[in-house]
Design a protein around this motif. Structure first.
Motif, PDB file in Angstrom:
ATOM      1  N   LYS A 190     -58.582   5.534 -15.980  1.00 51.01           N
ATOM      2  CA  LYS A 190     -57.797   6.805 -16.060  1.00 51.01           C
ATOM      3  C   LYS A 190     -57.887   8.060 -15.326  1.00 51.01           C
ATOM      4  O   LYS A 190     -57.189   8.559 -14.866  1.00 51.01           O
ATOM      5  N   GLU A 191     -59.224   8.305 -15.085  1.00 53.72           N
ATOM      6  CA  GLU A 191     -59.619   9.464 -14.150  1.00 53.72           C
ATOM      7  C   GLU A 191     -59.148   9.197 -12.749  1.00 53.72           C
ATOM      8  O   GLU A 191     -58.598  10.044 -12.121  1.00 53.72           O
ATOM      9  N   LYS A 192     -59.404   7.998 -12.446  1.00 54.60           N
ATOM     10  CA  LYS A 192     -58.959   7.532 -10.862  1.00 54.60           C
ATOM     11  C   LYS A 192     -57.533   7.858 -10.705  1.00 54.60           C
ATOM     12  O   LYS A 192     -57.212   8.262  -9.959  1.00 54.60           O
ATOM     13  N   SER A 193     -56.882   7.237 -11.698  1.00 54.10           N
ATOM     14  CA  SER A 193     -55.320   7.465 -11.603  1.00 54.10           C
ATOM     15  C   SER A 193     -54.868   9.001 -11.511  1.00 54.10           C
ATOM     16  O   SER A 193     -53.925   9.342 -11.000  1.00 54.10           O
ATOM     17  N   LYS A 194     -55.480   9.808 -12.307  1.00 57.14           N
ATOM     18  CA  LYS A 194     -55.387  11.243 -12.372  1.00 57.14           C
ATOM     19  C   LYS A 194     -55.572  11.814 -11.066  1.00 57.14           C
ATOM     20  O   LYS A 194     -54.810  12.595 -10.593  1.00 57.14           O
ATOM     21  N   VAL A 195     -56.584  11.476 -10.399  1.00 60.50           N
ATOM     22  CA  VAL A 195     -56.881  11.973  -9.148  1.00 60.50           C
ATOM     23  C   VAL A 195     -55.890  11.517  -8.149  1.00 60.50           C
ATOM     24  O   VAL A 195     -55.522  12.248  -7.191  1.00 60.50           O
ATOM     25  N   ARG A 196     -55.448  10.256  -8.325  1.00 59.62           N
ATOM     26  CA  ARG A 196     -54.341  10.008  -7.075  1.00 59.62           C
ATOM     27  C   ARG A 196     -53.118  10.581  -7.338  1.00 59.62           C
ATOM     28  O   ARG A 196     -52.345  10.841  -6.580  1.00 59.62           O
ATOM     29  N   GLU A 197     -52.643  10.948  -8.556  1.00 56.32           N
ATOM     30  CA  GLU A 197     -51.574  11.637  -8.862  1.00 56.32           C
ATOM     31  C   GLU A 197     -51.448  13.059  -8.510  1.00 56.32           C
ATOM     32  O   GLU A 197     -50.625  13.424  -7.814  1.00 56.32           O
ATOM     33  N   GLN A 198     -52.652  13.544  -8.626  1.00 54.51           N
ATOM     34  CA  GLN A 198     -53.047  15.057  -7.948  1.00 54.51           C
ATOM     35  C   GLN A 198     -52.789  15.066  -6.510  1.00 54.51           C
ATOM     36  O   GLN A 198     -52.487  16.028  -6.059  1.00 54.51           O
ATOM     37  N   VAL A 204     -55.180  18.162  -4.792  1.00 54.95           N
ATOM     38  CA  VAL A 204     -56.455  18.023  -4.348  1.00 54.95           C
ATOM     39  C   VAL A 204     -56.295  17.197  -2.928  1.00 54.95           C
ATOM     40  O   VAL A 204     -55.201  16.754  -2.627  1.00 54.95           O
ATOM     41  N   GLY A 205     -57.272  17.353  -2.193  1.00 50.26           N
ATOM     42  CA  GLY A 205     -57.210  16.848  -0.813  1.00 50.26           C
ATOM     43  C   GLY A 205     -57.977  15.602  -0.698  1.00 50.26           C
ATOM     44  O   GLY A 205     -58.411  15.006  -1.481  1.00 50.26           O
ATOM     45  N   VAL A 504     -45.911  10.578 -10.871  1.00 49.76           N
ATOM     46  CA  VAL A 504     -45.680  12.021 -10.885  1.00 49.76           C
ATOM     47  C   VAL A 504     -44.324  12.472 -11.407  1.00 49.76           C
ATOM     48  O   VAL A 504     -44.423  13.346 -12.206  1.00 49.76           O
ATOM     49  N   LEU A 505     -43.406  11.862 -10.743  1.00 45.81           N
ATOM     50  CA  LEU A 505     -41.931  12.231 -11.367  1.00 45.81           C
ATOM     51  C   LEU A 505     -41.765  11.925 -12.692  1.00 45.81           C
ATOM     52  O   LEU A 505     -41.157  12.703 -13.538  1.00 45.81           O
ATOM     53  N   GLN A 506     -42.140  10.911 -13.119  1.00 44.01           N
ATOM     54  CA  GLN A 506     -42.144  10.624 -14.673  1.00 44.01           C
ATOM     55  C   GLN A 506     -42.826  11.404 -15.619  1.00 44.01           C
ATOM     56  O   GLN A 506     -42.108  11.734 -16.628  1.00 44.01           O
ATOM     57  N   GLY A 507     -43.832  12.022 -14.718  1.00 45.51           N
ATOM     58  CA  GLY A 507     -44.837  12.702 -15.715  1.00 45.51           C
ATOM     59  C   GLY A 507     -44.173  14.226 -15.728  1.00 45.51           C
ATOM     60  O   GLY A 507     -44.558  15.253 -16.667  1.00 45.51           O
ATOM     61  N   LYS A 508     -43.062  14.345 -14.786  1.00 40.26           N
ATOM     62  CA  LYS A 508     -42.383  15.685 -15.112  1.00 40.26           C
ATOM     63  C   LYS A 508     -41.177  15.586 -16.017  1.00 40.26           C
ATOM     64  O   LYS A 508     -40.472  16.571 -16.132  1.00 40.26           O
ATOM     65  N   GLY A 509     -41.030  14.346 -16.693  1.00 35.77           N
ATOM     66  CA  GLY A 509     -39.975  14.224 -17.343  1.00 35.77           C
ATOM     67  C   GLY A 509     -38.873  13.526 -16.975  1.00 35.77           C
ATOM     68  O   GLY A 509     -37.816  13.436 -17.604  1.00 35.77           O
ATOM     69  N   TYR A 510     -38.928  13.097 -15.514  1.00 36.81           N
ATOM     70  CA  TYR A 510     -37.610  12.445 -15.049  1.00 36.81           C
ATOM     71  C   TYR A 510     -37.683  11.091 -15.536  1.00 36.81           C
ATOM     72  O   TYR A 510     -38.736  10.243 -15.637  1.00 36.81           O
ATOM     73  N   ARG A 511     -36.545  10.225 -15.790  1.00 34.16           N
ATOM     74  CA  ARG A 511     -36.425   9.005 -15.956  1.00 34.16           C
ATOM     75  C   ARG A 511     -36.432   8.181 -14.689  1.00 34.16           C
ATOM     76  O   ARG A 511     -35.206   8.259 -14.104  1.00 34.16           O
ATOM     77  N   VAL A 512     -37.414   7.571 -14.069  1.00 32.98           N
ATOM     78  CA  VAL A 512     -37.539   6.711 -13.059  1.00 32.98           C
ATOM     79  C   VAL A 512     -37.863   5.261 -13.252  1.00 32.98           C
ATOM     80  O   VAL A 512     -38.433   4.956 -14.279  1.00 32.98           O
TER      81      VAL A 512
END
Length: 613
Positions: A190-198, A204-205, A504-512
């Motif tokens: 879960k944390e790995k996926s979070k960093v990937r999305e960031q 993050v760099g 990321v787009l889904q997390g912003k509320g878009y339906r993708v």
């Protein structure tokens, strides 16, 4: 327990449609098994060549005393974490064989590549076809024909299916698969996926992303998510091709060597026990259905809707996606392991692992119990978990109740009453979707299409903001169509690099959603993805007709994948051609030229993308 009627019905249909090919296959297995042993069948010069490199005592055993000789096929290399532990396995096997008055030889090695290394890179276009290359390498390894049984050392994505396909072409040999186990838990998935999305958002760099990835992938063993590699191990347990409970014991565990020795004794036990249980006899219609059920019950990798079709074909058995779909309607989802949940495979093992799942499925009448396995006790042995006692002996005990019902649940109270995979069909072709990881409110997506000819095109549209703008203009959503990704086009690479931007787009509320004739990783996440679309665009499939702005509806509940264009207009619309720049670059560099014949000969994804039929 009475077998569930759907499981029986699917098995009967498979048996009926496979009768001719399966009968011919079994006749070949029996004919090959009935021959005189190799050292006696061969000429003196052949025998001398075969055993010239053996220690004198081993040579005496195999030639003069006619002791059993095991062939070891290994996927060892020390670049890949999952296969590095195999370095010393042949020495363990040889030692145990000698203790049992037998011999063993390393018959050959097979290539093992890592999709985690090649994701989004040109080498990924070799990945799918590496499976058939491994199968052929297995055949070359065993072609010296001096073996009475075989041990297959492999773990990961294409390696196990390739070894299994190759072994089934030597179906007369008793064969045991020997895994190496998962690495210990590092950074959570879960944390790995979070960093990937960031990272995808530029929050993050590279240093932060690299640090997170190295914490996740940190030691020898398979990756800890429930992707294709670990799905392989679950399926081999359900097929009875392992020593029971071997799949998810970590490489550093003291039981690992004991289990490898037990695998050697198991193979010798079949040979010496005169029990006719070669791998070609074990892997029958019931065995294949058991594997399919285990895949669905655990929300396993979508890649196996390709690989196990090919495995079945190697045993003279024909299965298709309709079979998976029918089983998915009655097989409950019993586990939540990333990407279907937050747990990793070590937590899955601690909760009860494969033994718990197989017991629940057998007790619910969802698996065939009357099957042959590499063990005399049958598939019930695979409901038990091994442990190493202080004296060094292995003992098996019942899995008991789930140790964590957020990871494993009984068949009477599952996470879902249906399996983790769904078949989609419609005027865009046939495809599959992994619904077990997708939120219920995302099972139906209807939005305008954005058509891309490569995964790089989608990545560029995300990073320059144009993909989000399309979402804003298109009913708050978009269906990304990525084509020219099928077996014939470019070897059907995994498109896992597309998961973070779409998430990321889904997390912003878009339906993708994603629609593609390519594959997604076994770790594909919570974005709806209709994958393996067949026929593929290059073969004249309807994805080649889709245009930007066409409304596309993906409905996992109804099992449909449709472009909402008037039928007359759709039928009249011409097929787009693969862009010239893609054709010019297709197969150029990184050894891809060598796989051009495989691309030309590949069957459809639903036919296993086989290159050897």
């Amino acid at each position: 327990m009475t077998l569930h009627p759907t499981v029986r019905g699917v098995t009967d249909r498979i048996r009926e449609r496979s009768h001719e090919r399966r009968s011919a296959y079994l006749a070949l297995v029996e004919r090959m098994a009935g021959r005189t042993p190799g050292a006696e069948r061969m000429g003196c010069a052949n025998v001398a060549h075969a055993f010239a490199g053996m220690p004198a005592n081993d040579k005496l055993r195999v030639v003069a005393e006619r002791a059993p000789n095991l062939g070891v096929v290994t996927a060892y290399n020390d670049m890949l974490s999952a296969h590095a532990p195999f370095q010393h396995y042949p020495d363990i096997v040889k030692d145990e064989a000698r203790r049992g008055g037998a011999t063993a030889q390393v018959a050959g090695g097979v290539p093992a590549m890592c999709d985690g290394v090649t994701q989004g890179m040109p080498g990924m276009e070799l990945s799918l076809f590496s499976r058939d290359t491994i199968a052929m390498s297995t055949a070359v390894s065993l072609s010296h024909d001096v073996f009475d049984g075989a041990l297959m050392l492999g773990v990961c994505d294409k390696i196990v299916p390739g070894l299994l396909i190759g072994a089934l072409h030597f179906g007369h040999l008793p064969t045991v698969f020997v895994p190496a186990g998962p690495m210990t838990s590092g950074l959570s998935n879960k944390e790995k996926s979070k960093v990937r999305e960031q990272a995808a958002q530029g929050l993050v760099g590279r240093p932060e992303l690299l640090a997170a990835e190295q914490k996740a992938y940190h030691d020898q063993g398979t990756c800890t998510f429930y992707g294709t590699a670990n799905s392989n191990q679950m399926l081999l347990e359900a097929m009875g091709l392992h020593v029971p409970g071997t799949a998810f014991v970590n490489p550093g565990n003291a039981a690992r060597e004991a289990l490898t020795r037990e695998a050697t004794r198991t193979a010798l036990g079949i040979i010496r026990g005169k029990r006719f249980a070669p791998i070609g006899q074990l892997v029958d219609e019931r065995c294949i259905v058991n594997a399919m059920v285990a895949l669905l019950a655990t929300g396993g990798s979508t890649n196996h809707l390709i690989h196990w079709v090919a495995v079945a074909r190697a045993a003279g058995i024909t299965i298709d996606w309709n079979d998976f779909a029918a089983l998915s309607e009655v097989v409950p989802l019993l586990s939540r392991v990333y990407p279907n949940g937050s747990a990793d495979v070590n937590q899955f093992q601690a909760a009860g692992g494969p033994g718990y799942v197989i017991r629940e499925l057998l007790d619910a009448g969802l698996m065939h119990e009357d099957v042959l396995t590499v063990r005399e006790g049958g598939i019930r042995e695979y409901t038990r978990i091994p442990a190493l006692e202080e004296c060094g002996a292995l003992r098996w005990h019942d899995a008991g109740a789930s140790k964590d019902d957020s990871v494993l649940r009984p068949a009477t109270a599952p996470f879902s009453p249906i399996g983790g995979l769904k078949l989609l069909s419609g005027n865009l072709g046939r495809s599959v979707i992994k619904v077990s990881a997708v939120p219920d409110d995302r099972h139906v997506i209807e939005a305008p299409a954005a058509v891309f000819d490569s995964q790089d095109g989608l990545q560029k549209a995300f990073h320059d903001g144009s993909l989000e703008r399309l979402c804003q203009q298109g009913d708050n959503g978009v269906v990304c169509v990525v084509r020219w990704q099928g077996p014939k086009a470019n070897g059907m690479p995994e498109l896992h690099k597309l998961t973070p931007p779409l998430a990321v787009l889904q997390g912003k509320g878009y339906r993708v959603a994603l629609v593609t004739d390519g594959r997604m990783s076994g770790a594909s996440g919570n974005v709806p993805a209709a994958i393996h679309v067949s026929p593929e665009a290059l073969a004249g499939g309807p994805l080649a007709k889709v245009q930007d702005g066409d409304r596309v509806r993906l409905d996992a509940n109804a099992g449909t994948l449709q472009v909402l264009v008037a039928e007359a207009e759709w039928n009249a619309r011409p097929l787009a051609q693969m862009p010239a720049e893609l054709q010019d670059n297709n197969g150029a560099g990184m050894g891809r030229e060598l796989f051009a014949g495989m691309r030309r000969n590949a069957l459809t994804a639903e036919e296993g993308a086989c290159t050897w039929l």
